[in-house]
Design an enzyme around this catalytic site. Structure first.
Site, PDB file in Angstrom:
ATOM      1  N   TRP A  69       6.980  -1.070  -7.621  1.00  0.00           N
ATOM      2  CA  TRP A  69       8.083  -1.634  -6.826  1.00  0.00           C
ATOM      3  C   TRP A  69       9.315  -1.832  -7.704  1.00  0.00           C
ATOM      4  CZ3 TRP A  69      10.950  -6.189  -6.977  1.00  0.00           C
ATOM      5  CH2 TRP A  69      11.736  -6.447  -5.841  1.00  0.00           C
TER       6      TRP A  69
ATOM      7  N   ALA B 270      -3.657   1.383  12.809  1.00  0.00           N
ATOM      8  CA  ALA B 270      -5.048   1.379  12.342  1.00  0.00           C
ATOM      9  C   ALA B 270      -5.882   0.267  12.967  1.00  0.00           C
ATOM     10  CB  ALA B 270      -5.089   1.257  10.831  1.00  0.00           C
TER      11      ALA B 270
ATOM     12  N   LYS C 267       8.123  -6.434  10.989  1.00  0.00           N
ATOM     13  CA  LYS C 267       7.813  -5.791   9.714  1.00  0.00           C
ATOM     14  C   LYS C 267       9.035  -5.229   8.991  1.00  0.00           C
ATOM     15  CE  LYS C 267       4.364  -2.575   7.940  1.00  0.00           C
ATOM     16  NZ  LYS C 267       3.414  -1.552   8.282  1.00  0.00           N
TER      17      LYS C 267
ATOM     18  N   PHE D 144      -3.625  -0.663   7.123  1.00  0.00           N
ATOM     19  CA  PHE D 144      -4.265  -1.974   6.980  1.00  0.00           C
ATOM     20  C   PHE D 144      -5.347  -1.967   5.891  1.00  0.00           C
ATOM     21  CE2 PHE D 144      -2.681  -2.539  11.492  1.00  0.00           C
ATOM     22  CZ  PHE D 144      -1.641  -3.381  11.127  1.00  0.00           C
TER      23      PHE D 144
ATOM     24  N   LYS E 292       0.826  -1.216   0.000  1.00  0.00           N
ATOM     25  CA  LYS E 292       0.000   0.000   0.000  1.00  0.00           C
ATOM     26  C   LYS E 292       0.856   1.261   0.000  1.00  0.00           C
ATOM     27  CE  LYS E 292      -2.793  -0.197   3.390  1.00  0.00           C
ATOM     28  NZ  LYS E 292      -1.920   0.361   4.410  1.00  0.00           N
TER      29      LYS E 292
ATOM     30  N   PHE F  22       3.210  -9.067  -9.377  1.00  0.00           N
ATOM     31  CA  PHE F  22       4.427  -9.835  -9.121  1.00  0.00           C
ATOM     32  C   PHE F  22       4.795 -10.604 -10.395  1.00  0.00           C
ATOM     33  CE2 PHE F  22       3.308  -8.751  -4.912  1.00  0.00           C
ATOM     34  CZ  PHE F  22       4.368  -9.039  -4.057  1.00  0.00           C
TER      35      PHE F  22
ATOM     36  N   THR G 115       4.005   1.506  -0.818  1.00  0.00           N
ATOM     37  CA  THR G 115       4.763   1.481  -2.072  1.00  0.00           C
ATOM     38  C   THR G 115       3.907   2.013  -3.219  1.00  0.00           C
ATOM     39  OG1 THR G 115       5.963  -0.447  -1.246  1.00  0.00           O
ATOM     40  CG2 THR G 115       6.075  -0.040  -3.621  1.00  0.00           C
TER      41      THR G 115
ATOM     42  N   ARG H  11       2.230   8.381   6.897  1.00  0.00           N
ATOM     43  CA  ARG H  11       2.500   8.225   8.335  1.00  0.00           C
ATOM     44  C   ARG H  11       3.994   7.984   8.574  1.00  0.00           C
ATOM     45  NH1 ARG H  11      -0.789   3.106   9.358  1.00  0.00           N
ATOM     46  NH2 ARG H  11      -0.084   2.792   7.235  1.00  0.00           N
TER      47      ARG H  11
END
Length: 558
Positions: free
Chosen positions: A411, A274, A106, A302, A72, A383, A74, A95
């Protein structure tokens, strides 16, 4: 082919001086407070003194997260760079990452691949000190509360009814439940206590929802820290803590300006979780981004049932914001996990699993389009292992809802991979007008508001309220808090309160275990399931892989 890590990509970037980024964002040098060459804070007076009209507001949200990842942040950054590449005047509002997840499971949270905000290490580690300031303000209030009790307790605070916790911006399960004030009369009053992670502190929510220093002070003064023996709420204002807390926050409250890898201005400021809090960057950073760009791209944490719901029902309602378009990010891999496929099998084509998992995406999309009545596009974060048949399947299903699907390769390609998404976002903003509606109205009861979220957004049948919660709701109603919006704390892994229910579950009720007021933030927190406000570290924390060489260059951050 060997891929560079996120931190290696970020370290290869030749950053522009922050003064150049400020010019690009139309921020005059007199409003800039530099933190080195590549970070700056922006003085709040700019918001009042600029005559620029607001740009278009675009929210990026996602499907229900899985270990396969969605991308998200990215996508948010890549979309902004894509808009810049097609000639649009664009800013980003994001954020700040919490140190807890950075050292835990993470890793970093500043985007990924060729769609990142930089300086990546600084943003992930301390940044401009905002979170430390928030933690200090939180803990000053805790210290003044306990000192008041020690010095005679003139307010009659019942130590068994203290609701305020201390905090630290680190995953540390050892601190969830503590007993403090030990060691005899001179060392405080013994009581049960505990720590939250800083991003779960109400100070963080207040910080992110405040619209000015004056509003910040008013919100801080309303924070309830506990109750008296006869159940009267005690506030930070009662403890005379507000001025000192504001003094600690006076610099932190100014939004931070950084840049993407491609030099797009980015305001990175604040960051409540969140699944616990409302999961959005600060109102002031969003408003600055809107003033300084024709397009302001922001995200909420999220899945759309958490971050987007709170962005729309809480933040937009309080700040008077109306999004012009919403992007829902999905991956084929994550949808196959929602369809029951094991993480090790995600690289093989499986249309059966995809068909079982895609209702998750469709429910999120339907909510944005039909509950909130906003224009929407699905961004499939592609991907290399995704097949054309899988992509075509998603495109066809979304088209049935009247929503376009765009492939995103940000990405791997940065802004170039976000150009198609950028064009569709521009089309939505220019050609499709939303009719923004909240998922519930404020003037109904607390129970009715919770039920509206569960039925309208989660797709559940209703709520089950425990007996102790009925008492809590009655008390909050009596105290006059029943007209506040609702902030649901629940698992991020399911529409329901059961993390094992993947996809788009139905025929479920959500059990309400606790209801409390965040009077400073201005919402009622509703706890469901087993929600931890202080995470623990995993068996192999990310911290084990982080190192610094003799030149001060960090490795292993992500």
């Amino acid at each position: 082919m060997a891929y560079l890590s996120d931190i290696e990509i970020a370290q290869q970037c030749k950053m522009q001086p922050i003064t150049e980024i400020a010019k690009k964002a139309k921020v005059d040098e007199k409003y800039i407070e530099q933190y080195g060459n590549y970070k700056a804070k922006v003085d709040l007076s700019l918001l009042n003194e600029t005559e620029r009209k607001d740009g278009k507001l675009v929210l990026v949200t996602a499907i229900t997260p899985t270990p396969a990842g969605e991308g998200k942040t990215t996508t948010t950054i890549g979309l902004a760079d894509g808009l810049a590449r097609i000639g649009k005047d664009v800013t980003v509002a994001l954020r700040e990452p919490s140190l807890g997840p950075v050292f835990g499971v993470k890793g970093g949270a500043a985007g990924g691949g060729y769609a990142q905000v930089v300086p990546m290490e600084d943003i992930n580690l301390h940044f401009t000190g905002d979170f430390h300031a928030i933690g200090a303000a939180n803990n000053l209030l805790a210290a003044m509360l306990d000192n008041h009790i020690q010095q005679g307790n003139a307010l009659g605070i019942d130590v068994r009814k203290i609701t305020w916790k201390r905090c630290v911006d680190m995953n540390d399960r050892q601190l969830r439940f503590v007993v403090d004030g030990m060691g005899g009369k001179a060392n405080g009053v013994p009581r049960e206590d505990g720590f939250d992670i800083t991003v779960a502190s109400e100070i963080m929510a207040v910080f992110c929802l405040a619209s000015s220093i004056t509003d910040l002070k008013e919100r801080l003064s309303r924070i309830i820290v506990g109750y008296t023996y006869d159940d009267k709420p005690i506030t930070a204002g009662d403890l005379k803590a507000v001025g000192a807390m504001t003094a600690l926050l006076k610099d932190a409250i100014k939004p931070n300006l950084v840049q993407t890898l491609e030099g797009t201005p980015a305001f990175v400021h604040g960051g409540p979780f969140a699944n616990i809090a409302h999961g959005c960057n600060s109102v002031m950073a969003t408003k600055l981004a809107l003033k300084m760009g024709d397009y302001a791209i922001t995200e909420a944490g999220f899945g759309a049932d958490l971050g987007a719901e709170k962005f729309l029902d809480i933040k937009c309602r309080m700040a008077g914001l109306t999004p012009d378009a919403v992007v829902v990010v999905a991956t084929v891999r994550a949808l196959k996990m929602h369809g029951g496929l094991d993480k090790k099998q995600l690289d093989t084509e499986d249309l059966v699993a995809l068909e079982k998992g895609i209702p998750n995406l469709l429910r999120h999309v339907s909510n944005i389009k039909n509950v909130y009545k906003l224009p929407c596009v699905v961004a499939v974060n592609r991907f290399p292992t995704d097949t054309d048949a899988e992509i075509d399947f998603i495109i066809a299903k979304c088209k049935e809802l009247g929503v376009n699907t765009v492939l995103s390769t940000v990405w791997a390609e940065g802004g170039k991979g976000g150009e198609d998404l950028a064009r569709e976002v521009v089309r939505l903003c220019e050609e499709e007008k939303g009719d923004f509606t909240f998922s519930y109205e404020l003037d109904v009861t607390i129970e009715e508001k919770i039920e509206a979220i569960v039925k309208n957004v989660y797709g559940g049948d209703g709520i089950a309220i425990l007996p102790n919660v009925k008492k809590q709701i009655a008390q909050l109603t009596e105290l006059g808090f029943d007209k506040l919006p609702i902030c649901v704390a629940k698992t991020q892994y399911s529409f329901s309160d059961d993390p094992t229910k993947l996809g788009a579950p139905d025929n479920f009720t959500v059990t309400i275990k606790n209801v409390k007021v965040s009077a400073g933030a201005g919402f009622i927190v509703v706890l469901t399931g087993d929600i931890l406000t202080m995470p623990g570290l995993p068996k192999f924390p990310a911290a084990e892989r982080i190192d610094v060489d003799e030149n001060g260059v960090i490795s292993g951050l992500f």
